[in-house]
Design an enzyme around this catalytic site. Structure first.
Site, PDB file in Angstrom:
ATOM      1  N   CYS A 240       0.814  -1.141   0.082  1.00 53.75           N
ATOM      2  CA  CYS A 240      -0.081  -0.204   0.103  1.00 53.75           C
ATOM      3  C   CYS A 240       0.675   1.141   0.023  1.00 53.75           C
ATOM      4  CB  CYS A 240      -1.018  -0.060   1.325  1.00 53.75           C
ATOM      5  SG  CYS A 240      -2.221  -1.260   0.916  1.00 53.75           S
TER       6      CYS A 240
ATOM      7  N   HIS B 220     -12.733  10.366  -8.376  1.00 50.45           N
ATOM      8  CA  HIS B 220     -11.610  10.354  -9.279  1.00 50.45           C
ATOM      9  C   HIS B 220     -10.552  11.474  -8.908  1.00 50.45           C
ATOM     10  CE1 HIS B 220     -14.753   7.875 -11.492  1.00 50.45           C
ATOM     11  NE2 HIS B 220     -13.597   7.703 -12.398  1.00 50.45           N
TER      12      HIS B 220
ATOM     13  N   GLU C 288     -12.718   0.120   1.929  1.00 52.03           N
ATOM     14  CA  GLU C 288     -11.414   0.089   1.154  1.00 52.03           C
ATOM     15  C   GLU C 288     -11.510  -1.157  -0.301  1.00 52.03           C
ATOM     16  OE1 GLU C 288      -7.557   1.694   2.646  1.00 52.03           O
ATOM     17  OE2 GLU C 288      -7.221  -0.386   1.913  1.00 52.03           O
TER      18      GLU C 288
END
Length: 139
Positions: A23, A71, A129
């Site tokens: 990550c 986005h 997530e």
């Protein structure tokens, strides 16, 4: 206790500086957001009579907050060099620079605060997530 739940989504990329694992690299998610509002009493008058909150306003508020992240590249302030931020922005990339590490836990807290500021009786925000990993914030 009365309550309502609304769901929203946003697509965004992030990375975790100093994570020392996968990550730490730039990657994206389809973030799912579930917001719970509660009240001991239902509204007594006006358009919100017999309601915790107007469902339409509630859903639009959740969608609007999700749109603020949609986005975008979510960046923890100070984790990229200023020249990198400038280069990304000059290429037309949309960044949301945040004063915290962009974990699901911190995003749940931030979304909670943004919805609370809109006057909603928020009690919990959950942020997924992935389909199997969820974080939440509640007072």
């Amino acid at each position: 206790m009365y309550g309502l739940i609304a769901e929203g989504h946003f697509d965004a990329a992030h990375f975790l500086a100093d994570y020392h694992g996968k990550c730490e690299n730039l990657h994206g998610h389809r973030w799912r957001v579930e917001v719970t509002v509660e009240s001991q009493e239902l509204g007594q008058e006006g358009t919100e009579r017999s309601m915790v909150a107007d469902f339409g306003r509630f859903k639009r508020s959740v969608a609007a907050v999700c749109d603020e992240f949609d986005h975008r590249l979510l960046v923890e302030q100070g984790t990229l060099k200023p020249t990198t931020v400038q280069a990304l922005e000059s290429e037309g990339f949309a960044l949301e620079v945040l004063p915290f590490r962009t974990t699901a836990e911190n995003l749940a807290h931030e979304i909670f605060c943004r919805l609370e500021a809109k006057g909603l009786p928020v009690v919990q925000v959950e942020v997924d997530e992935t389909p199997a990993n969820r974080a939440f914030f509640r007072r």
